[in-house]
Write a protein that holds these residues in place. Structure first.
Motif, PDB file in Angstrom:
ATOM      1  N   VAL A 156       0.838  -1.211   0.000  1.00 50.50           N
ATOM      2  CA  VAL A 156       0.000   0.000   0.000  1.00 50.50           C
ATOM      3  C   VAL A 156       0.868   1.255   0.000  1.00 50.50           C
ATOM      4  O   VAL A 156       0.595   2.238  -0.717  1.00 50.50           O
ATOM      5  N   GLU A 157       1.926   1.245   0.794  1.00 54.73           N
ATOM      6  CA  GLU A 157       2.828   2.403   0.832  1.00 54.73           C
ATOM      7  C   GLU A 157       3.494   2.649  -0.508  1.00 54.73           C
ATOM      8  O   GLU A 157       3.604   3.803  -0.965  1.00 54.73           O
TER       9      GLU A 157
ATOM     10  N   ARG B  85       2.352   1.766  -3.457  1.00 52.66           N
ATOM     11  CA  ARG B  85       1.359   2.261  -4.417  1.00 52.66           C
ATOM     12  C   ARG B  85       1.012   3.723  -4.142  1.00 52.66           C
ATOM     13  O   ARG B  85       0.774   4.500  -5.064  1.00 52.66           O
ATOM     14  N   THR B  86       0.998   4.103  -2.860  1.00 53.21           N
ATOM     15  CA  THR B  86       0.707   5.506  -2.528  1.00 53.21           C
ATOM     16  C   THR B  86       1.800   6.440  -3.044  1.00 53.21           C
ATOM     17  O   THR B  86       1.523   7.528  -3.579  1.00 53.21           O
ATOM     18  N   LYS B  87       3.054   6.024  -2.878  1.00 57.73           N
ATOM     19  CA  LYS B  87       4.157   6.856  -3.369  1.00 57.73           C
ATOM     20  C   LYS B  87       4.180   6.929  -4.889  1.00 57.73           C
ATOM     21  O   LYS B  87       4.641   7.920  -5.455  1.00 57.73           O
TER      22      LYS B  87
ATOM     23  N   ALA C 164       1.491   6.971  -6.692  1.00 58.51           N
ATOM     24  CA  ALA C 164       0.262   7.592  -7.180  1.00 58.51           C
ATOM     25  C   ALA C 164       0.560   8.956  -7.787  1.00 58.51           C
ATOM     26  O   ALA C 164       1.424   9.710  -7.323  1.00 58.51           O
TER      27      ALA C 164
ATOM     28  N   ASN D 297       3.594  12.037 -10.989  1.00 56.39           N
ATOM     29  CA  ASN D 297       4.090  11.761  -9.660  1.00 56.39           C
ATOM     30  C   ASN D 297       4.553  13.069  -9.004  1.00 56.39           C
ATOM     31  O   ASN D 297       5.257  13.871  -9.623  1.00 56.39           O
TER      32      ASN D 297
END
Length: 372
Positions: free
Chosen positions: A200-201, A203-205, A207, A215
């Motif tokens: 999740v981390e 994928r968040t970075k 995004a 980005n």
């Protein structure tokens, strides 16, 4: 001697006296002109003098009764103070004092090498951000693999725990082995949660920003480079508008230029006007658009037609740095002056210079308006 006879006839005396010659024709014409001259003088006095008086009265009415004037007037022009937006050492001066320049023409340059290095540094920051995005993408992929491996560990630990539980019921295993298998299941499940959190981390970075679709790290690096490029372009200072260069002695090669400090002034000599400061008692019949006549101390005999463009919204004292404080005990009434802007209706025959002294006459009779 013979004695003259007292009884000599008068005819003999007449014969002895010489006869006077008759007047010549020229003398007769002169006498006639002398008789007629008084008549012409009389007619001239009768008709010419009243005409002169009427003309003088009309001139006085036009120039005094129907107009107001002031010598508190000066030529004004738009002036632009050009300042460098970045600091640095001056490497080139392309203008001289009094030179006429066009909009966009080069004025001076500032050393651009430091700003070029900033552009290169910002470009490197973009590359670093893109590499970081690649690393985050790889990390996201690794997290997916880690999740799968952790789930396999959970399955294996669960099977081992169930086996130990069955043996524990039959009494063929120890309590320690049973607890270790149960602990292994808990650890395997915790590793799954850690792998999922890492994914999740990542994928968040990775995004993209909702506004730019890029980005954020890459976008920030690009903005930094754009700012560096703008600063590099600002090392070349160009004229924002057409005009004549003034106070260019501030520009010296090698001098350090401070950002925001006025370096040179551009005077718009193509659109001059006159600011006349009329007394408030002269404004009773003054209106915008009335005809005006301007003369200049520098150019005797030059008259320029104009008209009232605007009448000031306040007196000169109202806009001073320290306005007059009239609500005091030592108040003395002073006639105020109001700035009136006079626009030229024709191009002056001589070149205008900002600050020249002028005299302005505004024709207020009947509210005459320029062009009517």
């Amino acid at each position: 001697m013979d004695q003259l006879s007292p009884t000599r006839p008068a005819a003999d005396d007449a014969k002895a006296a010489p006869k006077a010659d008759p007047l010549p024709p020229a003398s007769a014409a002169t006498a006639t002109e002398q008789k007629e001259a008084p008549k012409w003088r009389t007619r001239l006095l009768m008709f010419g003098l009243p005409a002169i008086l009427i003309a003088a009265g009309g001139y006085y009415w036009l120039t005094s009764g129907g107009s107001v004037s002031t010598d508190n007037a000066y030529v004004q022009m738009d002036k632009v103070s050009v300042a460098a937006e970045v600091g640095g050492r001056i490497t080139e001066v392309a203008v001289r004092d009094g030179q006429q320049v066009a909009a966009g023409q080069l004025l001076f340059r500032i050393d651009g090498e430091p700003y070029a290095l900033n552009v290169a540094q910002a470009t490197a920051a973009i590359d670093a951000a893109q590499v970081e995005v690649g690393n985050l993408s790889a990390s996201a992929n690794t997290s997916s693999v880690d999740i799968a491996a952790a789930r396999e560990d959970v399955a294996f630990a669960q099977v081992n725990f169930e086996r130990q539980a069955a043996l524990m019921e039959k009494g063929f295993t120890t309590k320690a082995a049973y607890d270790a298998s149960r602990h292994a299941v808990a650890q395997a499940r915790e590793r799954v949660r850690q792998a999922e959190a890492a994914a999740v981390e990542a994928r968040t970075k990775l995004a993209a920003g909702p506004a730019s679709g890029v980005n954020p790290q890459v976008e920030a690096a690009r903005v930094q480079r754009s700012q560096a490029q703008v600063n590099l372009a600002r090392t070349t200072v160009r004229a924002p508008s057409a005009g004549r260069v003034a106070q260019s002695d501030r520009l010296q090669i090698g001098q350090m230029m401070v950002a925001g400090l006025p370096a040179v002034t551009l005077v718009d000599t193509a659109h001059p006007w006159v600011e006349a400061n009329f007394k408030e008692t002269d404004l009773a019949n003054m209106r915008v658009g009335q005809r005006a006549e301007v003369t200049f101390d520098a150019y005797p005999g030059l008259k320029v037609r104009g008209h009232v463009l605007t009448i000031g919204a306040g007196t000169g004292s109202e806009f001073s740095v320290l306005p007059a404080q009239n609500a005091t005990g030592n108040w003395v009434k002073v006639t105020q002056r109001v700035p009136v802007r006079i626009a030229f209706d024709e191009k002056p025959a001589r070149e205008m210079i900002a600050g020249l002294s002028a005299e302005v006459r505004v024709f207020t009779s009947g509210g005459a308006v320029a062009g009517e």
